[in-house]
Design a protein around this motif. Structure first.
Motif, mmCIF file in Angstrom:
data_model
loop_
_atom_site.group_PDB
_atom_site.id
_atom_site.type_symbol
_atom_site.label_atom_id
_atom_site.label_comp_id
_atom_site.label_asym_id
_atom_site.label_seq_id
_atom_site.Cartn_x
_atom_site.Cartn_y
_atom_site.Cartn_z
ATOM 1 N N PHE A 82 -1.684 0.962 -3.259
ATOM 2 C CA PHE A 82 -1.155 0.174 -4.382
ATOM 3 C C PHE A 82 -2.196 -0.847 -4.839
ATOM 4 O O PHE A 82 -2.511 -0.966 -6.027
ATOM 5 C CB PHE A 82 0.138 -0.508 -3.914
ATOM 6 N N HIS A 83 -2.745 -1.599 -3.896
ATOM 7 C CA HIS A 83 -3.709 -2.654 -4.207
ATOM 8 C C HIS A 83 -4.963 -2.062 -4.846
ATOM 9 O O HIS A 83 -5.441 -2.552 -5.880
ATOM 10 C CB HIS A 83 -4.046 -3.431 -2.928
ATOM 11 N N ALA A 84 -5.482 -0.993 -4.271
ATOM 12 C CA ALA A 84 -6.686 -0.348 -4.818
ATOM 13 C C ALA A 84 -6.428 0.197 -6.221
ATOM 14 O O ALA A 84 -7.268 0.043 -7.116
ATOM 15 C CB ALA A 84 -7.150 0.772 -3.884
ATOM 16 N N GLY A 109 1.737 -6.956 3.265
ATOM 17 C CA GLY A 109 1.841 -6.898 1.815
ATOM 18 C C GLY A 109 0.511 -7.090 1.118
ATOM 19 O O GLY A 109 -0.494 -7.458 1.727
ATOM 20 N N ALA A 110 0.531 -6.816 -0.181
ATOM 21 C CA ALA A 110 -0.608 -7.060 -1.066
ATOM 22 C C ALA A 110 -0.048 -7.567 -2.385
ATOM 23 O O ALA A 110 0.997 -7.099 -2.847
ATOM 24 C CB ALA A 110 -1.408 -5.792 -1.289
ATOM 25 N N PHE A 111 -0.730 -8.522 -2.982
ATOM 26 C CA PHE A 111 -0.285 -9.157 -4.215
ATOM 27 C C PHE A 111 -1.330 -8.943 -5.298
ATOM 28 O O PHE A 111 -2.533 -9.099 -5.045
ATOM 29 C CB PHE A 111 -0.109 -10.665 -3.996
ATOM 30 N N VAL A 112 -0.871 -8.603 -6.494
ATOM 31 C CA VAL A 112 -1.766 -8.427 -7.639
ATOM 32 C C VAL A 112 -1.110 -9.010 -8.885
ATOM 33 O O VAL A 112 0.088 -9.279 -8.905
ATOM 34 C CB VAL A 112 -2.126 -6.942 -7.885
ATOM 35 N N ARG A 113 -1.909 -9.174 -9.899
ATOM 36 C CA ARG A 113 -1.427 -9.495 -11.243
ATOM 37 C C ARG A 113 -1.719 -8.281 -12.108
ATOM 38 O O ARG A 113 -2.820 -7.732 -12.059
ATOM 39 C CB ARG A 113 -2.138 -10.711 -11.807
#
Length: 131
Positions: A82-84, A109-113
């Motif tokens: 997901f992050h990549a 978890g991983a967080f993105v905008r």
């Protein structure tokens, strides 16, 4: 707890490219596209299915804020995918993949905008060392 949710965008085509990639990494298929909306998930789903996600074109002033949407991932590998995918498709890092013991010992978890600045997250409680 949540049946469905909506996220706004200023560019539906750009949002489709981004969300196809990040939600695809989590196994959420795109199920429709209209000129002003996109939908992900399963229609006619059973009670244990994940929330249905709609992306709508913003008709007013778009103001990104501190709301965020956390999508359930099946594994830490899915969180990393997901992050990549987010970074590859116009998103920005808002917290790299990893354990977050301040939430609970198994929170990964991983967080993105997204390209509009919406805060999104992928999270699992399935640790790789406990399979």
């Amino acid at each position: 707890m949540i049946d469905h949710l909506s996220i706004t965008t200023t560019d539906v085509d750009r949002a489709q490219t981004f969300y196809d990639a990040v939600l695809g990494a989590l196994g959420y298929p795109r199920v429709y596209r209209r000129p002003e909306a996109i939908g992900y998930g399963e229609r006619g789903r059973d009670p244990d299915s994940p929330p249905y996600i709609s992306i709508y074109l913003c008709r007013g002033t778009f103001v990104p804020d501190n709301r965020h949407w956390a999508f359930r991932a099946g594994s830490p590998a899915a969180v990393r995918a997901f992050h990549a995918a987010a970074l590859k498709h116009g998103g920005t890092d808002d917290g790299p993949p990893g354990l977050r013991p301040q939430y609970n010992p198994d929170y990964y978890g991983a967080f993105v905008r997204d390209p509009d600045g919406n805060r999104i997250e992928a999270v699992t409680h399935q640790r790789e060392d406990r399979k």
